[in-house]
Scaffold this motif. Structure first.
Motif, PDB file in Angstrom:
ATOM      1  N   LYS A 129       2.073  -5.374   4.858  1.00 56.82           N
ATOM      2  CA  LYS A 129       3.375  -4.218   5.792  1.00 56.82           C
ATOM      3  C   LYS A 129       2.916  -4.511   7.241  1.00 56.82           C
ATOM      4  O   LYS A 129       3.788  -4.392   8.414  1.00 56.82           O
ATOM      5  CB  LYS A 129       2.846  -2.631   5.207  1.00 56.82           C
ATOM      6  CG  LYS A 129       3.547  -1.622   6.172  1.00 56.82           C
ATOM      7  CD  LYS A 129       3.718  -0.894   5.551  1.00 56.82           C
ATOM      8  CE  LYS A 129       3.737   0.608   7.052  1.00 56.82           C
ATOM      9  NZ  LYS A 129       3.797   2.099   6.574  1.00 56.82           N
ATOM     10  N   TYR A 130       1.341  -5.161   7.252  1.00 53.98           N
ATOM     11  CA  TYR A 130       0.975  -5.693   8.835  1.00 53.98           C
ATOM     12  C   TYR A 130       0.754  -7.000   8.947  1.00 53.98           C
ATOM     13  O   TYR A 130       0.202  -7.399   8.163  1.00 53.98           O
ATOM     14  CB  TYR A 130      -0.167  -4.374   8.632  1.00 53.98           C
ATOM     15  CG  TYR A 130      -0.640  -2.694   9.274  1.00 53.98           C
ATOM     16  CD1 TYR A 130       0.346  -2.906   9.780  1.00 53.98           C
ATOM     17  CD2 TYR A 130      -0.132  -2.750   7.937  1.00 53.98           C
ATOM     18  CE1 TYR A 130       0.918  -0.785  10.248  1.00 53.98           C
ATOM     19  CE2 TYR A 130       0.386  -1.194   7.515  1.00 53.98           C
ATOM     20  CZ  TYR A 130       0.323  -0.179   8.693  1.00 53.98           C
ATOM     21  OH  TYR A 130       0.657   0.644   8.462  1.00 53.98           O
TER      22      TYR A 130
ATOM     23  N   LEU B 163      -3.967  -6.134  10.191  1.00 56.84           N
ATOM     24  CA  LEU B 163      -5.197  -4.551  10.518  1.00 56.84           C
ATOM     25  C   LEU B 163      -6.692  -4.993   9.673  1.00 56.84           C
ATOM     26  O   LEU B 163      -6.372  -4.264   8.255  1.00 56.84           O
ATOM     27  CB  LEU B 163      -4.583  -3.619   9.673  1.00 56.84           C
ATOM     28  CG  LEU B 163      -4.189  -2.748   9.444  1.00 56.84           C
ATOM     29  CD1 LEU B 163      -4.594  -2.020  11.271  1.00 56.84           C
ATOM     30  CD2 LEU B 163      -3.274  -1.821   8.045  1.00 56.84           C
TER      31      LEU B 163
ATOM     32  N   ALA C  20      -3.660   3.287  12.826  1.00 56.14           N
ATOM     33  CA  ALA C  20      -2.529   2.896  11.955  1.00 56.14           C
ATOM     34  C   ALA C  20      -3.210   2.478  10.296  1.00 56.14           C
ATOM     35  O   ALA C  20      -2.867   3.258   9.247  1.00 56.14           O
ATOM     36  CB  ALA C  20      -2.243   1.277  11.908  1.00 56.14           C
TER      37      ALA C  20
ATOM     38  N   ALA D 105      -2.180  -3.850   3.843  1.00 59.70           N
ATOM     39  CA  ALA D 105      -2.628  -4.217   5.006  1.00 59.70           C
ATOM     40  C   ALA D 105      -2.048  -5.995   4.512  1.00 59.70           C
ATOM     41  O   ALA D 105      -1.367  -6.358   5.544  1.00 59.70           O
ATOM     42  CB  ALA D 105      -4.149  -4.317   5.297  1.00 59.70           C
TER      43      ALA D 105
ATOM     44  N   GLU E  98      -2.795   5.361   6.670  1.00 57.94           N
ATOM     45  CA  GLU E  98      -2.204   4.808   5.338  1.00 57.94           C
ATOM     46  C   GLU E  98      -3.667   5.342   4.166  1.00 57.94           C
ATOM     47  O   GLU E  98      -2.910   4.968   3.102  1.00 57.94           O
ATOM     48  CB  GLU E  98      -2.521   3.387   5.002  1.00 57.94           C
ATOM     49  CG  GLU E  98      -1.571   2.930   6.061  1.00 57.94           C
ATOM     50  CD  GLU E  98      -0.374   2.695   6.295  1.00 57.94           C
ATOM     51  OE1 GLU E  98       0.488   2.755   4.685  1.00 57.94           O
ATOM     52  OE2 GLU E  98       0.701   2.213   6.970  1.00 57.94           O
TER      53      GLU E  98
ATOM     54  N   ARG F  99      -5.596  -0.868  15.603  1.00 55.24           N
ATOM     55  CA  ARG F  99      -5.590  -1.078  14.111  1.00 55.24           C
ATOM     56  C   ARG F  99      -5.808   0.180  13.428  1.00 55.24           C
ATOM     57  O   ARG F  99      -5.805   0.879  12.297  1.00 55.24           O
ATOM     58  CB  ARG F  99      -6.396  -1.805  14.113  1.00 55.24           C
ATOM     59  CG  ARG F  99      -6.329  -3.355  14.896  1.00 55.24           C
ATOM     60  CD  ARG F  99      -7.159  -4.556  14.050  1.00 55.24           C
ATOM     61  NE  ARG F  99      -6.800  -5.332  14.410  1.00 55.24           N
ATOM     62  CZ  ARG F  99      -7.338  -6.316  15.731  1.00 55.24           C
ATOM     63  NH1 ARG F  99      -8.466  -5.192  16.200  1.00 55.24           N
ATOM     64  NH2 ARG F  99      -6.657  -7.376  16.251  1.00 55.24           N
TER      65      ARG F  99
END
Length: 246
Positions: free
Chosen positions: A101-102, A105, A72, A98, A76, A69
């Protein structure tokens, strides 16, 4: 697997920046993952003469899951247009990413802008997502500034993260930390914060000769508290000193 984890640890440590602060501020960090790799990370971004942005992240879970996490979330964060955002805007932008897109996260974040451009005082503007407190230690003792409350990032879309402003006088130390510092237990079910150990540790930093000794003394207090209980979560502690008469 062990060899890969050790390589990942070295790679993660190389990604963490040196905390180069504008004069006359100094900083020191203690970074102690619960496993070989961790989900805590921090970053510093220059914002102009005498101004920097400090970002502290505590991703959900620990070990490899949290490290993924963090891997990622860090790009960002660094990819944001920081000159166009205040502390609250940073968190709102990250939450939008978050949640859109995820799939997973989630994390608790603290964003703090320091302004040392005016001689004789330092001001901070801060916003937080989740339970990410910080403490100010002056000659009067430790105090926790009013919370700028906000939900953990990655849970709900369209969240607002208000920011607060605080002025710090010379001779003050500021400590930012992740929740691994205060949720640690010692086998009795009580945490370091519940038992009053954390507040005592902050008070003890007033007697430390320098900032590094102060941060190390807090971590040493935590280690004594937990005894034989394993470290349960990642611990990140960032100390910042505003020099002055002590």
């Amino acid at each position: 697997v062990q060899s890969d984890l050790e390589l990942a640890r070295d790679f993660q440590n190389d990604l963490l920046p040196k905390l180069e602060m504008p004069a006359p501020l100094t900083a020191h960090v203690e970074f102690h993952p619960a496993d070989l790799v961790g989900g805590d990370f921090y970053h510093i971004t220059p914002l102009g003469p005498g101004r920097v942005r400090l970002f502290l992240a505590d991703m959900v879970d620990h070990g490899v899951k949290a490290a993924v996490r963090a891997a990622a979330a860090l790009p960002e964060y660094t990819g944001l247009d920081h000159t166009a955002l205040d502390a609250g805007g940073v968190l709102e932008s990250l939450n939008e990413v978050a949640t859109s897109k995820y799939a997973d996260l989630a994390g608790s974040f603290l964003c703090l802008d320091l302004d040392a451009s005016r001689e004789g005082q330092v001001s901070i503007r801060y916003a937080r997502a989740g339970e990410m407190p910080f403490v100010v230690v002056s000659e009067a003792g430790p105090s926790e500034p009013p919370a700028a409350a906000g939900f953990m990032v990655g849970l709900f879309p369209n969240m607002s993260y208000p920011s607060r402003v605080l002025t710090l006088p010379p001779g003050t130390r500021l400590f930012l930390y992740s929740d691994g510092l205060y949720t640690q237990t010692n086998g009795t079910g009580k945490t370091f914060r519940d038992e009053g150990g954390l507040m005592e540790a902050w008070a003890m930093t007033r007697d430390c000769s320098d900032l590094r000794a102060a941060t190390e003394s807090v971590v040493a207090s935590l280690t004594r508290f937990r005894g034989t209980t394993p470290q349960l979560d990642d611990v990140t502690l960032i100390g910042i000193e505003i020099p002055g008469p002590r």
